[in-house]
Design a protein around this motif. Sequence first.
Motif, PDB file in Angstrom:
ATOM      1  N   UNK A   1       3.425  -8.739  15.351  1.00  0.00           N
ATOM      2  CA  UNK A   1       4.171  -8.331  14.158  1.00  0.00           C
ATOM      3  C   UNK A   1       3.765  -9.244  13.002  1.00  0.00           C
ATOM      4  N   UNK A   2       3.336  -8.667  11.924  1.00  0.00           N
ATOM      5  CA  UNK A   2       2.848  -9.455  10.797  1.00  0.00           C
ATOM      6  C   UNK A   2       3.990  -9.933   9.919  1.00  0.00           C
ATOM      7  N   UNK A   3       3.760 -11.068   9.293  1.00  0.00           N
ATOM      8  CA  UNK A   3       4.693 -11.590   8.291  1.00  0.00           C
ATOM      9  C   UNK A   3       3.939 -11.600   6.976  1.00  0.00           C
ATOM     10  N   UNK A   4       4.015 -10.507   6.207  1.00  0.00           N
ATOM     11  CA  UNK A   4       3.161 -10.360   5.020  1.00  0.00           C
ATOM     12  C   UNK A   4       3.561 -11.292   3.893  1.00  0.00           C
ATOM     13  N   UNK A   5       2.593 -11.610   3.065  1.00  0.00           N
ATOM     14  CA  UNK A   5       2.843 -12.353   1.844  1.00  0.00           C
ATOM     15  C   UNK A   5       2.777 -11.364   0.683  1.00  0.00           C
ATOM     16  N   UNK A   6       3.339 -11.685  -0.460  1.00  0.00           N
ATOM     17  CA  UNK A   6       3.331 -10.750  -1.586  1.00  0.00           C
ATOM     18  C   UNK A   6       1.908 -10.286  -1.920  1.00  0.00           C
ATOM     19  N   UNK A   7       1.740  -8.985  -2.097  1.00  0.00           N
ATOM     20  CA  UNK A   7       0.421  -8.438  -2.394  1.00  0.00           C
ATOM     21  C   UNK A   7       0.560  -7.218  -3.299  1.00  0.00           C
ATOM     22  N   UNK A   8      -0.531  -6.862  -3.936  1.00  0.00           N
ATOM     23  CA  UNK A   8      -0.554  -5.696  -4.817  1.00  0.00           C
ATOM     24  C   UNK A   8      -1.797  -4.861  -4.523  1.00  0.00           C
ATOM     25  N   UNK A   9      -1.658  -3.568  -4.710  1.00  0.00           N
ATOM     26  CA  UNK A   9      -2.814  -2.678  -4.604  1.00  0.00           C
ATOM     27  C   UNK A   9      -3.479  -2.595  -5.971  1.00  0.00           C
ATOM     28  N   UNK A  10      -4.786  -2.913  -6.022  1.00  0.00           N
ATOM     29  CA  UNK A  10      -5.542  -2.876  -7.269  1.00  0.00           C
ATOM     30  C   UNK A  10      -6.550  -1.734  -7.183  1.00  0.00           C
ATOM     31  N   UNK A  11      -6.510  -0.810  -8.114  1.00  0.00           N
ATOM     32  CA  UNK A  11      -7.429   0.329  -8.161  1.00  0.00           C
ATOM     33  C   UNK A  11      -8.528   0.038  -9.181  1.00  0.00           C
ATOM     34  N   UNK A  12      -9.785   0.066  -8.709  1.00  0.00           N
ATOM     35  CA  UNK A  12     -10.918  -0.243  -9.577  1.00  0.00           C
ATOM     36  C   UNK A  12     -11.628   1.055  -9.963  1.00  0.00           C
ATOM     37  N   UNK A  13     -11.788   1.276 -11.219  1.00  0.00           N
ATOM     38  CA  UNK A  13     -12.463   2.478 -11.707  1.00  0.00           C
ATOM     39  C   UNK A  13     -13.810   2.094 -12.344  1.00  0.00           C
ATOM     40  N   UNK A  14     -14.813   2.913 -12.071  1.00  0.00           N
ATOM     41  CA  UNK A  14     -16.131   2.727 -12.680  1.00  0.00           C
ATOM     42  C   UNK A  14     -16.103   3.386 -14.060  1.00  0.00           C
ATOM     43  N   UNK A  15     -15.970   2.563 -15.079  1.00  0.00           N
ATOM     44  CA  UNK A  15     -15.803   3.075 -16.436  1.00  0.00           C
ATOM     45  C   UNK A  15     -17.036   3.845 -16.899  1.00  0.00           C
TER      46      UNK A  15
END
Length: 281
Positions: A258-272
């Motif tokens: 069972x994981x004990x996650x740390x704060x994280x965010x999903x980052x979406x990268x777009x090829x401009x």
Amino acid sequence: MDTQKWIDAGYNLVVEYTPKIIAAILIWIIGNWLIGILSKIIVKAMNKADYEISLKLFLSNLIKWSLKIMLTIVVLGTLGIETTTFAAVIAAGGLAIGLALQGSLANFAGGVLILLLKPFKVGDWISAQGVDGSVKEISIFNTKIITFGNQEAIIPNGKLSNDNIINYTSQGIRRENLTFGIGYDDNIKEAKDILLNLINEQETVIKEEDKLPMIAVGELGDSSVNIILRYWAKNEDFWAIRWYTLEEGKARLEAAGISIPFPQRDVHHYNLEKFETGKKD
């Protein structure tokens, strides 16, 4: 002729003042005897009420000397001496001293209230005036607290008696709320069983009917499902249980996968560049 006048005047003074002097002496002797008896009664009453030693000494001396001042005024009045001016001088002196020592008197009054009402006692762990620590000494003017880092904090009783105080040890037992965060993909029931078994294994945890350990999902956080573990413990066992549960809880959850996650965010990268090229087409 003059000699006879002096003799007559002396005789008149003796006749006039002898009864007053005898009465004053009797009042002084009887008054001191009564003050002694009253002081003993007051000390016995304070001993039964379990007052602090410093408060007992102060109050007993204050009452004793107040009564002696009153007795002195009565004796002087018996001798025919005008006591109104004397009392006025005492009152004026008391007022002047009071104005000059406002802060000290506030601390004194606060100390008397603390020692009388006993919101805490020596050895209690309290939080007050931004300081957390164990009460080392309660005096008339201030209270000394030893912090967790072994520093001595001295807090004026005036402020201490007029603000919020949290006494952590007065009840003898404490309840703790520990939070464990697990991942959204992990098995909540398995995590709850692991933590509840861990706390129930510890003999020093209180397991009375109305104080049984409990566990529940407390919050769906941004990065984790937060599970709250609640239990009761005696003051002397509180910290040992807390530290062991935090360390062992993490180890057992990790051993079960069972994981004990740390704060994280999903980052979406777009090829401009690609986006702009597609836009032109």
